[in-house]
Design a protein around this motif. Structure first.
Motif, PDB file in Angstrom:
ATOM      1  N   ALA A 135       0.775  -1.185   0.150  1.00  0.00           N
ATOM      2  CA  ALA A 135       0.026  -0.224  -0.131  1.00  0.00           C
ATOM      3  C   ALA A 135       0.926   1.226   0.002  1.00  0.00           C
ATOM      4  O   ALA A 135       0.488   2.321  -0.803  1.00  0.00           O
ATOM      5  N   GLN A 136       1.872   1.392   0.780  1.00  0.00           N
ATOM      6  CA  GLN A 136       2.808   2.495   0.790  1.00  0.00           C
ATOM      7  C   GLN A 136       3.645   2.607  -0.434  1.00  0.00           C
ATOM      8  O   GLN A 136       3.808   3.698  -0.967  1.00  0.00           O
ATOM      9  N   THR A 137       3.916   1.516  -1.197  1.00  0.00           N
ATOM     10  CA  THR A 137       4.579   1.640  -2.437  1.00  0.00           C
ATOM     11  C   THR A 137       3.568   2.412  -3.173  1.00  0.00           C
ATOM     12  O   THR A 137       3.907   3.396  -4.088  1.00  0.00           O
ATOM     13  N   VAL A 138       2.409   1.840  -3.564  1.00  0.00           N
ATOM     14  CA  VAL A 138       1.310   2.693  -4.337  1.00  0.00           C
ATOM     15  C   VAL A 138       0.798   4.065  -4.013  1.00  0.00           C
ATOM     16  O   VAL A 138       0.995   4.952  -4.670  1.00  0.00           O
ATOM     17  N   ALA A 139       1.063   4.253  -2.720  1.00  0.00           N
ATOM     18  CA  ALA A 139       0.748   5.656  -2.168  1.00  0.00           C
ATOM     19  C   ALA A 139       2.024   6.622  -2.408  1.00  0.00           C
ATOM     20  O   ALA A 139       1.676   7.534  -2.522  1.00  0.00           O
ATOM     21  N   SER A 140       3.230   6.091  -2.669  1.00  0.00           N
ATOM     22  CA  SER A 140       4.342   6.852  -2.961  1.00  0.00           C
ATOM     23  C   SER A 140       4.302   7.505  -4.420  1.00  0.00           C
ATOM     24  O   SER A 140       4.876   8.350  -4.718  1.00  0.00           O
ATOM     25  N   LYS A 141       3.423   7.101  -5.108  1.00  0.00           N
ATOM     26  CA  LYS A 141       3.372   7.276  -6.616  1.00  0.00           C
ATOM     27  C   LYS A 141       2.428   8.623  -6.671  1.00  0.00           C
ATOM     28  O   LYS A 141       1.705   8.886  -5.684  1.00  0.00           O
ATOM     29  N   LEU A 142       2.524   9.202  -8.178  1.00  0.00           N
ATOM     30  CA  LEU A 142       1.725  10.458  -7.993  1.00  0.00           C
ATOM     31  C   LEU A 142       0.211  10.121  -8.128  1.00  0.00           C
ATOM     32  O   LEU A 142      -0.219   9.290  -8.967  1.00  0.00           O
ATOM     33  N   LYS A 143      -0.402  10.627  -7.035  1.00  0.00           N
ATOM     34  CA  LYS A 143      -1.959  10.484  -6.903  1.00  0.00           C
ATOM     35  C   LYS A 143      -2.631  10.422  -8.120  1.00  0.00           C
ATOM     36  O   LYS A 143      -3.605   9.701  -8.465  1.00  0.00           O
ATOM     37  N   ALA A 144      -2.521  11.735  -8.602  1.00  0.00           N
ATOM     38  CA  ALA A 144      -3.328  12.098 -10.002  1.00  0.00           C
ATOM     39  C   ALA A 144      -3.141  10.742 -10.986  1.00  0.00           C
ATOM     40  O   ALA A 144      -4.084  10.648 -11.626  1.00  0.00           O
ATOM     41  N   ALA A 145      -2.006  10.494 -11.230  1.00  0.00           N
ATOM     42  CA  ALA A 145      -1.677   9.376 -12.227  1.00  0.00           C
ATOM     43  C   ALA A 145      -2.320   8.100 -11.819  1.00  0.00           C
ATOM     44  O   ALA A 145      -3.017   7.381 -12.652  1.00  0.00           O
ATOM     45  N   GLU A 194      -4.413  13.323 -21.313  1.00  0.00           N
ATOM     46  CA  GLU A 194      -5.031  14.056 -20.462  1.00  0.00           C
ATOM     47  C   GLU A 194      -3.623  13.806 -19.136  1.00  0.00           C
ATOM     48  O   GLU A 194      -3.512  14.762 -18.538  1.00  0.00           O
ATOM     49  N   ASN A 195      -3.236  12.619 -18.836  1.00  0.00           N
ATOM     50  CA  ASN A 195      -2.191  12.508 -17.957  1.00  0.00           C
ATOM     51  C   ASN A 195      -0.904  13.295 -18.348  1.00  0.00           C
ATOM     52  O   ASN A 195      -0.202  13.842 -17.333  1.00  0.00           O
ATOM     53  N   MET A 196      -0.311  13.212 -19.531  1.00  0.00           N
ATOM     54  CA  MET A 196       0.734  13.818 -19.995  1.00  0.00           C
ATOM     55  C   MET A 196       0.508  15.299 -19.836  1.00  0.00           C
ATOM     56  O   MET A 196       1.499  16.037 -19.314  1.00  0.00           O
ATOM     57  N   LEU A 197      -0.487  15.897 -19.892  1.00  0.00           N
ATOM     58  CA  LEU A 197      -0.853  17.344 -19.785  1.00  0.00           C
ATOM     59  C   LEU A 197      -0.830  17.656 -18.241  1.00  0.00           C
ATOM     60  O   LEU A 197      -0.688  19.217 -17.909  1.00  0.00           O
ATOM     61  N   ASP A 198      -0.687  16.871 -17.215  1.00  0.00           N
ATOM     62  CA  ASP A 198      -0.519  17.098 -15.862  1.00  0.00           C
ATOM     63  C   ASP A 198       0.661  17.886 -15.640  1.00  0.00           C
ATOM     64  O   ASP A 198       1.769  17.352 -15.930  1.00  0.00           O
ATOM     65  N   ALA A 199       0.747  18.809 -14.906  1.00  0.00           N
ATOM     66  CA  ALA A 199       1.956  19.513 -14.499  1.00  0.00           C
ATOM     67  C   ALA A 199       2.869  18.497 -13.640  1.00  0.00           C
ATOM     68  O   ALA A 199       4.187  18.862 -13.854  1.00  0.00           O
ATOM     69  N   ASP A 200       2.284  17.848 -12.739  1.00  0.00           N
ATOM     70  CA  ASP A 200       3.154  16.999 -12.074  1.00  0.00           C
ATOM     71  C   ASP A 200       3.836  15.798 -13.100  1.00  0.00           C
ATOM     72  O   ASP A 200       4.593  15.166 -12.553  1.00  0.00           O
ATOM     73  N   THR A 201       3.126  15.584 -13.998  1.00  0.00           N
ATOM     74  CA  THR A 201       3.766  14.428 -15.034  1.00  0.00           C
ATOM     75  C   THR A 201       4.762  14.969 -15.560  1.00  0.00           C
ATOM     76  O   THR A 201       5.772  14.397 -15.829  1.00  0.00           O
ATOM     77  N   ASP A 202       4.689  16.267 -15.849  1.00  0.00           N
ATOM     78  CA  ASP A 202       5.870  16.849 -16.700  1.00  0.00           C
ATOM     79  C   ASP A 202       6.991  17.051 -15.828  1.00  0.00           C
ATOM     80  O   ASP A 202       8.008  16.695 -16.293  1.00  0.00           O
TER      81      ASP A 202
END
Length: 261
Positions: free
Chosen positions: A198-208, A237-245
């Motif tokens: 769960a913590q591994t998943v939680a460490s990823k970008l939430k929006a993604a 849509e995902n690529m256009l997220d600022a955090d993905t950039d």
């Protein structure tokens, strides 16, 4: 005493079914509390992953049969109550998969009927070695038709039908083999192993993860060509997220991403 306990560890919410004397059966009250708990988590921006576990010697033994039998006292012999019950149960399962955060089942003891349905519905599942899984309503004359929906979306059809029509239990090795669970661990390591996942998943970008989970279930219901068109739009849509950039820039620059979450 809370029917469903909630314990937060950082960005992980751990929900615990807490009627061990009833083997955490999905009573009317349990269904309502679980649905409410998921609704609250859905709106909690601090939570990025969820664990669903059970207190006592079992994860969940399915519906509360005594409560169901009491419904027969109505003039319609329980028809309206049963329709409402299975509708509410189906709504709970749909809520789990519509939740923005991934949900991981932490399973021990037994997971039977609607309890096995819960395991199959969760996005991932970790079980204690020796846990028994079954959709064994047929043993008492009630085919597990609603649990069948989740089961047949997790395991091969012939394996699912064998479980449904024989009422036989399977153990963790078989559950892994047919894809019902992700892994099995020693009982003493279950909570820690599930929390680590769960913590591994939680460490990823939430929006993604949010957009990915929604797309995961949506594309599975589409023909291949339409699925690629749909997921291509999701990727845009995902690529256009600022955090993905920022995440891609950080990878190219060999540094940790500075995400806004």
């Amino acid at each position: 005493m809370a029917i469903v306990e909630r314990h937060d560890t950082g960005a992980v919410a751990r929900l615990v079914l807490n009627t061990p004397e009833k083997l955490n059966a999905l009573s009317d009250a349990m269904l309502a509390d679980l649905h409410d708990s998921f609704d609250r988590i859905a709106g909690d921006d601090s939570i990025r992953a969820v664990i669903l576990a059970g207190n006592g010697k079992a994860f969940c033994a399915g519906h509360d049969l005594k409560e169901m039998q009491a419904g027969r006292s109505a003039e319609d012999k329980g028809a309206a109550y049963f329709a409402d019950l299975f509708g509410r149960c189906g709504a709970l399962m749909a809520r789990i998969q519509s939740l923005p955060q991934p949900v991981i089942a932490e399973v021990h003891g037994i997971a039977t009927a609607a309890g096995c349905q819960l395991v199959a519905t969760c996005d991932m599942a970790v079980a204690a070695k020796g846990t028994r899984f079954g959709v064994n309503g047929v043993n008492i004359g009630l085919f597990c038709s609603t649990p069948m929906v989740a089961l047949t979306r997790n395991v091969p059809r012939k394996q699912a039908f064998e479980m449904l029509s024989t009422g036989a239990f399977i153990l963790t090795d078989r559950a892994i083999e047919i894809g019902l669970i992700n892994r099995a661990v020693p009982a003493e390591d279950l909570a820690a192993e599930t929390m680590e996942l769960a913590q591994t998943v939680a460490s990823k970008l939430k929006a993604a993860v949010k957009i990915g989970k929604e797309a995961f279930y949506a594309q599975a219901a589409l023909p291949t060509k339409e699925a690629y068109a749909y997921t291509g739009a999701v990727m845009v849509e995902n690529m256009l997220d600022a955090d993905t950039d920022e995440g891609i820039r950080a990878f190219l620059e060999k540094r940790a991403p500075d995400w806004s979450q």
